[in-house]
Design a protein around this motif. Structure first.
Motif, PDB file in Angstrom:
ATOM      1  N   MET A   1       0.837  -1.201   0.000  1.00 27.00           N
ATOM      2  CA  MET A   1       0.000   0.000   0.000  1.00 27.00           C
ATOM      3  C   MET A   1       0.869   1.247   0.000  1.00 27.00           C
ATOM      4  N   ASP A   3       1.816   5.238   0.578  1.00 28.89           N
ATOM      5  CA  ASP A   3       1.478   6.276   1.544  1.00 28.89           C
ATOM      6  C   ASP A   3       0.594   7.333   0.890  1.00 28.89           C
ATOM      7  N   ASN A 123      -8.666   0.031   5.171  1.00 29.33           N
ATOM      8  CA  ASN A 123      -7.279   0.457   5.326  1.00 29.33           C
ATOM      9  C   ASN A 123      -6.952   1.785   4.644  1.00 29.33           C
ATOM     10  N   GLY A 124      -7.885   2.289   3.862  1.00 28.79           N
ATOM     11  CA  GLY A 124      -7.602   3.540   3.152  1.00 28.79           C
ATOM     12  C   GLY A 124      -8.452   3.686   1.916  1.00 28.79           C
ATOM     13  N   ASP A 139      -3.700   0.674  -4.014  1.00 32.01           N
ATOM     14  CA  ASP A 139      -4.127   0.938  -2.636  1.00 32.01           C
ATOM     15  C   ASP A 139      -3.247   2.043  -2.048  1.00 32.01           C
ATOM     16  N   THR A 140      -3.885   2.981  -1.366  1.00 27.29           N
ATOM     17  CA  THR A 140      -3.143   4.108  -0.814  1.00 27.29           C
ATOM     18  C   THR A 140      -3.794   4.593   0.472  1.00 27.29           C
ATOM     19  N   LYS A 141      -2.961   5.142   1.343  1.00 27.14           N
ATOM     20  CA  LYS A 141      -3.479   5.716   2.577  1.00 27.14           C
ATOM     21  C   LYS A 141      -4.105   7.098   2.326  1.00 27.14           C
ATOM     22  N   ASN A 261      -9.307  10.659   4.009  1.00 25.30           N
ATOM     23  CA  ASN A 261      -8.238  10.121   3.162  1.00 25.30           C
ATOM     24  C   ASN A 261      -7.992  10.913   1.882  1.00 25.30           C
ATOM     25  N   LEU A 298       0.281  10.967   8.188  1.00 25.35           N
ATOM     26  CA  LEU A 298       1.051   9.748   7.972  1.00 25.35           C
ATOM     27  C   LEU A 298       1.855   9.380   9.218  1.00 25.35           C
ATOM     28  N   GLY A 301      -0.939   8.081  11.577  1.00 27.48           N
ATOM     29  CA  GLY A 301      -1.750   6.986  11.065  1.00 27.48           C
ATOM     30  C   GLY A 301      -3.236   7.287  11.070  1.00 27.48           C
ATOM     31  N   PHE A 303      -6.313   9.399   9.169  1.00 28.59           N
ATOM     32  CA  PHE A 303      -6.588  10.041   7.885  1.00 28.59           C
ATOM     33  C   PHE A 303      -8.038  10.497   7.752  1.00 28.59           C
TER      34      PHE A 303
END
Length: 392
Positions: A1, A3, A123-124, A139-141, A261, A298, A301, A303
């Motif tokens: 994933m 950032d 997760n994001g 997939d990204t945060k 996010n 970040l 953790g 978002f």
């Protein structure tokens, strides 16, 4: 994933990706066009502080220290500032230079890839991207929408808002009869209703011309007629178009410019200046603000919208005040008739008023000149009483 996934490799998107990658975050920068910076959608006129802000310089085609204003009823005014006020640059080259900085810092640069949409996960965010070999997911945060006036990231995130949008048409021409180091500006309802037209010398007998206005029914014909009406015909009658550019200019800051996010920068966040339509410098400011908020998110953790909400406050503190004043200036401009415009241009030619403009004129901070002009000649306020509000 990842950032961070940044959509759009214009100045604000590439600057955001550059900051994130330089800080050690895994970052991808997606750009739908194969060649970054093309097609060009900008006149390529910036202030010297833009390079100061970036921390490096690029070749300059022309240094501009003067302007000629052509208005209704043959009204005319010429300015000559004591120092360079603006720089004519290769805009696609600027875009590529910032994207290259991001790539050199470690960002995965992905030209020729289009963002199609995203969905939130536990997760994001999972973004769908279309590349040369088909669709795939990332997939990204954090998702950074730097994808311009019609931002799809903003729409998919529920951040769409009603804004005024102008259509801009421009061209590089041969046969431009301008004056070296002077920008030509054209105002009036016949030429460019609701905004203005421009002519910028780029070399001997060469120039970059354009106009921005409400979207006409037949934009190509409207732009063609620009050559043959009033003042422009004196400078453009024998000009030959060698390259056309077009784009959209949105006015109005998105508020909020964030959601869970997601952060928006540049034109996607509404960073275009209501007085000039330019958005490079203000877009870079938004990019740095986005990075600061993203960096904090970040590290923690977190978002969610609450965590990202300081972004709006940073925008307001650093550039929002000027954009708001620009909105008032634009509102005043829209209230003027052609007769009033001609009268104002005559007043601006008074020595003390002209001197104020030449000393304080600033593409990035137009309110400085507006305040100085009102101070030099208070009777101008009669044309738009509401204009005084943001300066009290």
């Amino acid at each position: 994933m990842l950032d961070a996934l940044v959509i759009g490799a214009g100045p604000s998107g590439s600057r955001t990706a550059w900051n994130l990658a330089e800080a050690g975050y895994s970052t991808a920068l997606v750009e739908e066009h194969e060649i970054i910076g093309e097609p060009c959608q900008c006149a390529g006129l910036i202030t010297p502080r833009t390079f100061e802000y970036l921390g490096y310089r690029l070749p300059v085609q022309q240094e501009m220290n003067g302007a000629r204003l052509w208005g209704p009823k043959d009204s005319f005014l010429s300015f000559q500032a004591p120092e360079t006020k603006a720089l004519v640059i290769d805009r696609p080259g600027l875009d590529r230079s910032i994207a290259n900085k991001a790539q050199d810092a470690g960002a995965d640069l992905m030209p020729g890839h289009r963002y199609l949409g995203h969905r939130r996960t536990d997760n994001g965010i999972t973004a769908t991207i279309k590349g040369r070999k088909g669709k795939f997911e990332i997939d990204t945060k954090l998702l950074i929408g730097s994808d311009g006036p019609a931002s799809r990231v903003a729409r998919d995130s529920g951040l769409s808002s009603k804004r005024e949008v102008l259509a801009a048409f421009g061209a590089d021409v041969e046969g431009y009869q301008g004056i070296e180091n002077h920008v030509d500006l054209f105002v009036g309802s016949e030429l460019a209703p609701r905004f203005f037209g421009w002519g910028i010398p780029t070399g001997p007998n060469e120039g970059r011309i354009g106009l921005a206005t409400v979207l006409p029914d037949r934009p190509k014909n409207f732009f063609r007629d620009f050559f043959h009406k009033g003042a422009p015909s004196k400078l453009l009658g024998g000009a030959k178009i060698v390259n056309r550019v077009s784009g959209l200019i949105p006015f109005g800051t998105r508020n909020p410019s964030y959601s869970d996010n997601v952060l928006l920068t540049g034109d996607a966040a509404g960073m275009a200046k209501p007085t000039s339509g330019g958005g490079i410098y203000s877009g870079l400011i938004s990019a740095d603000a986005a990075f600061e908020v993203a960096d904090q998110a970040l590290q923690t953790g977190k978002f969610d919208s609450k965590t990202l909400s300081p972004y709006q406050k940073l925008l307001q503190k650093r550039i929002g005040g000027e954009l708001s004043k620009g909105h008032h200036l634009r509102k005043a401009f829209l209230s003027l008739t052609d007769d009033q415009l001609a009268d104002i241009i005559s007043i601006l030619g008074e020595p003390k008023v002209r001197d104020a403009i030449e000393k304080t004129g600033d593409l990035d901070y137009a309110s400085l000149a507006a305040f100085s002009v009102l101070k030099a000649q208070p009777k101008l306020i009669k044309f738009a009483p509401s204009l005084l509000k943001p300066f009290i």
